[in-house]
Design a protein around this motif. Sequence first.
Motif, PDB file in Angstrom:
ATOM      1  N   UNK A 136      40.046  49.643  25.801  1.00  0.00           N
ATOM      2  CA  UNK A 136      41.145  49.382  26.732  1.00  0.00           C
ATOM      3  C   UNK A 136      41.030  47.994  27.356  1.00  0.00           C
ATOM      4  N   UNK A 137      39.820  47.597  27.702  1.00  0.00           N
ATOM      5  CA  UNK A 137      39.628  46.272  28.305  1.00  0.00           C
ATOM      6  C   UNK A 137      40.062  45.174  27.341  1.00  0.00           C
ATOM      7  N   UNK A 138      39.736  45.339  26.058  1.00  0.00           N
ATOM      8  CA  UNK A 138      40.114  44.341  25.057  1.00  0.00           C
ATOM      9  C   UNK A 138      41.628  44.233  24.915  1.00  0.00           C
ATOM     10  N   UNK A 139      42.308  45.353  25.164  1.00  0.00           N
ATOM     11  CA  UNK A 139      43.766  45.368  24.995  1.00  0.00           C
ATOM     12  C   UNK A 139      44.534  45.019  26.269  1.00  0.00           C
ATOM     13  N   UNK A 140      43.861  44.831  27.382  1.00  0.00           N
ATOM     14  CA  UNK A 140      44.547  44.602  28.651  1.00  0.00           C
ATOM     15  C   UNK A 140      45.560  43.445  28.600  1.00  0.00           C
ATOM     16  N   UNK A 141      45.248  42.307  27.951  1.00  0.00           N
ATOM     17  CA  UNK A 141      46.270  41.249  27.890  1.00  0.00           C
ATOM     18  C   UNK A 141      47.580  41.723  27.278  1.00  0.00           C
ATOM     19  N   UNK A 142      47.501  42.595  26.260  1.00  0.00           N
ATOM     20  CA  UNK A 142      48.718  43.146  25.661  1.00  0.00           C
ATOM     21  C   UNK A 142      49.330  44.210  26.557  1.00  0.00           C
ATOM     22  N   UNK A 143      48.496  45.081  27.115  1.00  0.00           N
ATOM     23  CA  UNK A 143      48.999  46.193  27.913  1.00  0.00           C
ATOM     24  C   UNK A 143      49.734  45.714  29.162  1.00  0.00           C
ATOM     25  N   UNK A 144      49.332  44.587  29.710  1.00  0.00           N
ATOM     26  CA  UNK A 144      49.942  44.068  30.939  1.00  0.00           C
ATOM     27  C   UNK A 144      50.871  42.883  30.666  1.00  0.00           C
ATOM     28  N   UNK A 145      51.203  42.651  29.407  1.00  0.00           N
ATOM     29  CA  UNK A 145      52.093  41.538  29.050  1.00  0.00           C
ATOM     30  C   UNK A 145      53.489  41.770  29.655  1.00  0.00           C
ATOM     31  N   UNK A 146      54.151  40.730  30.182  1.00  0.00           N
ATOM     32  CA  UNK A 146      53.794  39.308  30.200  1.00  0.00           C
ATOM     33  C   UNK A 146      52.989  38.873  31.416  1.00  0.00           C
ATOM     34  N   UNK A 147      52.734  39.795  32.352  1.00  0.00           N
ATOM     35  CA  UNK A 147      52.113  39.402  33.621  1.00  0.00           C
ATOM     36  C   UNK A 147      50.664  38.988  33.451  1.00  0.00           C
ATOM     37  N   UNK A 148      50.034  39.435  32.366  1.00  0.00           N
ATOM     38  CA  UNK A 148      48.668  39.006  32.074  1.00  0.00           C
ATOM     39  C   UNK A 148      48.597  37.535  31.692  1.00  0.00           C
ATOM     40  N   UNK A 149      49.743  36.929  31.354  1.00  0.00           N
ATOM     41  CA  UNK A 149      49.797  35.512  31.009  1.00  0.00           C
ATOM     42  C   UNK A 149      50.460  34.686  32.113  1.00  0.00           C
ATOM     43  N   UNK A 150      50.557  35.276  33.287  1.00  0.00           N
ATOM     44  CA  UNK A 150      51.201  34.595  34.419  1.00  0.00           C
ATOM     45  C   UNK A 150      50.101  33.986  35.295  1.00  0.00           C
ATOM     46  N   UNK A 151      49.936  32.689  35.191  1.00  0.00           N
ATOM     47  CA  UNK A 151      48.838  32.005  35.891  1.00  0.00           C
ATOM     48  C   UNK A 151      48.897  32.221  37.399  1.00  0.00           C
ATOM     49  N   UNK A 152      50.115  32.266  37.961  1.00  0.00           N
ATOM     50  CA  UNK A 152      50.264  32.415  39.414  1.00  0.00           C
ATOM     51  C   UNK A 152      49.645  33.712  39.922  1.00  0.00           C
ATOM     52  N   UNK A 153      49.589  34.749  39.080  1.00  0.00           N
ATOM     53  CA  UNK A 153      48.967  36.004  39.515  1.00  0.00           C
ATOM     54  C   UNK A 153      47.484  35.795  39.804  1.00  0.00           C
ATOM     55  N   UNK A 154      46.812  35.076  38.939  1.00  0.00           N
ATOM     56  CA  UNK A 154      45.374  34.874  39.110  1.00  0.00           C
ATOM     57  C   UNK A 154      45.070  33.958  40.289  1.00  0.00           C
ATOM     58  N   UNK A 155      45.876  32.925  40.481  1.00  0.00           N
ATOM     59  CA  UNK A 155      45.661  32.050  41.643  1.00  0.00           C
ATOM     60  C   UNK A 155      45.978  32.777  42.945  1.00  0.00           C
ATOM     61  N   UNK A 156      47.000  33.638  42.917  1.00  0.00           N
ATOM     62  CA  UNK A 156      47.346  34.415  44.115  1.00  0.00           C
ATOM     63  C   UNK A 156      46.282  35.460  44.418  1.00  0.00           C
ATOM     64  N   UNK A 157      45.680  36.036  43.377  1.00  0.00           N
ATOM     65  CA  UNK A 157      44.675  37.079  43.563  1.00  0.00           C
ATOM     66  C   UNK A 157      43.477  36.562  44.367  1.00  0.00           C
ATOM     67  N   UNK A 158      43.173  35.287  44.198  1.00  0.00           N
ATOM     68  CA  UNK A 158      42.046  34.686  44.918  1.00  0.00           C
ATOM     69  C   UNK A 158      42.324  34.566  46.417  1.00  0.00           C
ATOM     70  N   UNK A 159      43.613  34.597  46.799  1.00  0.00           N
ATOM     71  CA  UNK A 159      43.981  34.363  48.194  1.00  0.00           C
ATOM     72  C   UNK A 159      44.176  35.642  49.000  1.00  0.00           C
ATOM     73  N   UNK A 160      44.247  36.786  48.343  1.00  0.00           N
ATOM     74  CA  UNK A 160      44.659  37.997  49.044  1.00  0.00           C
ATOM     75  C   UNK A 160      43.537  38.586  49.885  1.00  0.00           C
ATOM     76  N   UNK A 161      43.931  39.337  50.873  1.00  0.00           N
ATOM     77  CA  UNK A 161      43.015  40.161  51.657  1.00  0.00           C
ATOM     78  C   UNK A 161      43.178  41.604  51.195  1.00  0.00           C
ATOM     79  N   UNK A 162      42.084  42.246  50.847  1.00  0.00           N
ATOM     80  CA  UNK A 162      42.142  43.598  50.282  1.00  0.00           C
ATOM     81  C   UNK A 162      42.458  44.616  51.370  1.00  0.00           C
TER      82      UNK A 162
END
Length: 526
Positions: A257-283
């Motif tokens: 499942x981990x290997x397939x995550x880029x496909x399973x979450x496409x297109x958001x897995x290829x959205x750079x802004x998600x990863x930059x935003x994730x670094x800023x959030x408070x859990x």
Amino acid sequence: MIKHLSIPFFILILVAAIGIYFRPIWIIDETRYLSVAWEMWDKSSFLVPLLNGEPYHHKPPFIFWLVHLNWSLFGVNETTVRFIPMLFGFGTLVLAYRLYLALWKEDLQGAQNTLLILAGTLIFTFYNSLFMFDIILTFWVFLGVLGIVQAIQKQTPLSFGLISLSFGFGILTKGPVILVHLLPLLILASYWNAQKIDKRVYLKFSLAFLGGVVIALCWAIPAGIAGGEAYQHAIFWGQTADRMVNSFAHQRAIWWYLALLPLLLFPWSFHKAFYTSFKQITMDHGLKMLLIWMFFALLIFSFISGKQVHYILPEIAAFSLFASRVLTTTDPDMKGYTKSLGYTYLFFAIVFAIAPFVAPKSITFPVDHTAFLQSAFLLFVLGFYLLKKHFNLQHNAIKAMALSIIVAVFAVHFSIHNFLAAQDISDFSRKISSLQQKGIPVAQDKKYHDQFHFLGRLHDPIIVLSGKQKISKFIKKHPDGMIITYRKKKHMHKIDQELITEKTSFKGKYAILIKAALYDNLDRAP
């Protein structure tokens, strides 16, 4: 709310229409499940699902009842029933919206973005056009999660009623597997909830689940009586322990499942802004709840060797809430916001343009070079647009990315339309039906998955011949009977084609219909 739902609804409808237009009933899953529904309908077996005339215990009957309701309204057909999962996809959109606001009451924009992200997730959208159980199960899981969140917040009878309905109809949809999706949230509720939980709530949760069991037993008890002792054992025990044991017999790695995550979450897995935003959030507690939900379900299914993409469809849908919260609550840099996804589509455009010219010779369907090139052009235009377009509002950018999935789905279906058309086994199924109507017995020399019953509207079982001894007995008893057998396509040139009554492409092989008296001559070179 209706205004903001219009685009996600539009996406699901259009993607489902594309799938239904290009794809025949898909072998083996869709053909089997529709055939089970057909046999129940044909034999008036409302309680006990049937496969090739025998009780079918692998799946509960809820989806088959929905088919019967559909056929009661529109007559027996294959088109309208294929929209059934999409209706539950609509329901999942509404529940996702309600669940987001239950977690973050003031974030209306995030709730709206959730719908776009969910409808624009490739796997979720694609499965809305497949006649399978998992979109329906996703609806019940979301209903249960909403009930759990509201029960902890308010402890109203309605919230516990939602849990009962979720659990009961989840079992009737796909068995007790719904526990994998819901139990971790209940067990770890004290961790993700903002306030201390009264221990009496757990007693109410237990009663709610007991209510779900009662709903399931309203079918299981009379069905067990009607289906006989073996069927009773299968639905009361085989749906739990037996299926869990058997699921470890398959061979898929723990990291699949981990290997397939880029496909399973496409297109958001290829959205750079998600990863930059994730670094800023408070859990916060809502994000903790979503992480527990997704992580533990993914972990459990990863340790079960019998993995399929659709098993974690509820968690793929849950990601839409997580991604929306991450994106909505951070300060986005709108310059080149969709650029990374634009590059992704440009890469796919190149792949589609090259693919037909480097396709291996072993491909047995005619490759439509023009269709591949036209699909590549569509993907190129889409990628160039997302690469160059400057969005002032994040919501509009998310909307454009969600809508892009329509182009992606169309490009894939259009480019391989010849392959998809070759999967249609309707003519072969109708030939079997005509033989049975003439009183000619039809047998198969392999395990039968009920793939021909619905498409051929068969009324009689197909005789299954396991082993050479049974095949020989059938040939002696019914020399004028017919046998369905299967051969690899690469071996077809070795077979005398004049012996074949009918053939059809079938999962990389050919299904062959041959007279029983000629069966032994099939593999002799002409």
